[in-house]
Design a protein around this motif. Structure first.
Motif, PDB file in Angstrom:
ATOM      1  N   THR A  15       0.802  -1.356  -0.023  1.00  0.00           N
ATOM      2  CA  THR A  15      -0.015  -0.164  -0.112  1.00  0.00           C
ATOM      3  C   THR A  15       0.908   1.144   0.011  1.00  0.00           C
ATOM      4  N   TRP A  16       0.152   2.257  -0.339  1.00  0.00           N
ATOM      5  CA  TRP A  16       1.062   3.524  -0.287  1.00  0.00           C
ATOM      6  C   TRP A  16       0.238   4.315   0.918  1.00  0.00           C
ATOM      7  N   GLU A  60      -4.075   1.858  -2.594  1.00  0.00           N
ATOM      8  CA  GLU A  60      -3.268   0.892  -3.608  1.00  0.00           C
ATOM      9  C   GLU A  60      -1.922   1.461  -3.883  1.00  0.00           C
ATOM     10  N   PHE A  61      -0.973   0.655  -3.950  1.00  0.00           N
ATOM     11  CA  PHE A  61       0.495   1.137  -4.397  1.00  0.00           C
ATOM     12  C   PHE A  61       0.706   0.742  -5.808  1.00  0.00           C
ATOM     13  N   ILE A  62       0.761   1.802  -6.700  1.00  0.00           N
ATOM     14  CA  ILE A  62       0.870   1.643  -8.079  1.00  0.00           C
ATOM     15  C   ILE A  62       2.178   1.461  -8.528  1.00  0.00           C
ATOM     16  N   VAL A  63       2.820   0.396  -9.009  1.00  0.00           N
ATOM     17  CA  VAL A  63       4.020  -0.036  -9.517  1.00  0.00           C
ATOM     18  C   VAL A  63       4.101   0.712 -10.824  1.00  0.00           C
ATOM     19  N   GLY A  64       5.464   1.486 -11.066  1.00  0.00           N
ATOM     20  CA  GLY A  64       5.634   2.384 -12.235  1.00  0.00           C
ATOM     21  C   GLY A  64       6.633   3.219 -11.989  1.00  0.00           C
ATOM     22  N   THR A  65       6.683   4.017 -13.060  1.00  0.00           N
ATOM     23  CA  THR A  65       7.627   5.403 -13.007  1.00  0.00           C
ATOM     24  C   THR A  65       6.975   6.540 -13.275  1.00  0.00           C
ATOM     25  N   THR A 114       2.876   2.606 -15.469  1.00  0.00           N
ATOM     26  CA  THR A 114       3.051   1.347 -15.469  1.00  0.00           C
ATOM     27  C   THR A 114       3.673   0.503 -16.337  1.00  0.00           C
ATOM     28  N   PRO A 115       4.203  -0.470 -15.987  1.00  0.00           N
ATOM     29  CA  PRO A 115       4.744  -1.545 -16.985  1.00  0.00           C
ATOM     30  C   PRO A 115       3.786  -1.750 -17.969  1.00  0.00           C
ATOM     31  N   GLU A 116       2.472  -2.168 -17.614  1.00  0.00           N
ATOM     32  CA  GLU A 116       1.316  -2.372 -18.717  1.00  0.00           C
ATOM     33  C   GLU A 116       0.941  -1.136 -19.530  1.00  0.00           C
TER      34      GLU A 116
END
Length: 159
Positions: A15-16, A60-65, A114-116
């Motif tokens: 989580t964030w 929600e923690f969003i994985v990405g850059t 995100t990577p997606e």
């Protein structure tokens, strides 16, 4: 619209967590909007806890850059075609008169890709109901920050 300051922001497992200096975040409105359209570009809100000095928001923690400015034209298009129309539609459906539910701190630093290849707006506490004068204020800020350049371009437009 009052300014919201972040006191602390960090990742905790999956989580964030964000601690803000106000309890003026309408988490019920956020959850309703998230279920309506926000799930496509906003993190899910898991919990809100009132603290002595503000609110603790768990999302929600969003994985990405963070995207960079070399892709700004694509980012503007995505925001224009996907994000802004969702907020306008939500505001119309709810019969908000002369106001819009909108991310009032909508800027590149508050986006994650995100990577997606999904773009997320992650500064959820900036969502608020605001009048359209907010946008006039933004134009004034832009103009005042770069008045000399804008005045020069205005002279060319008159030719």
């Amino acid at each position: 619209m009052s300014e919201i300051n972040t006191l602390k922001s960090y990742k905790n497992e999956n989580t964030w967590i964000k601690i803000i200096d106000t309890d003026n975040f309408d988490y019920q409105e956020y959850k309703k909007f998230y279920n309506f359209a926000g799930y496509e570009f906003l993190p899910e809100l898991y919990d809100v806890e009132k603290l002595d000095n503000g609110l603790k928001i768990v999302m929600e923690f969003i994985v990405g850059t963070k995207p960079n400015t070399k892709h700004i034209d694509y980012i503007i298009r995505f925001i224009s075609y996907k994000i802004i129309p969702s907020f306008i539609e939500w505001s119309l459906i709810n019969n908000y008169k002369d106001i819009i539910y909108y991310p009032c701190d909508n800027k590149i630093d508050n986006l994650i890709i995100t990577p997606e290849k999904n773009l997320y707006l992650v500064d959820i506490d900036s969502l608020c109901k605001t009048d359209f004068g907010h946008f006039d204020h933004l134009l004034n800020v832009i103009y005042e920050k770069d008045k000399k350049t804008l005045d020069m371009w205005g002279q060319f437009a008159m030719i």
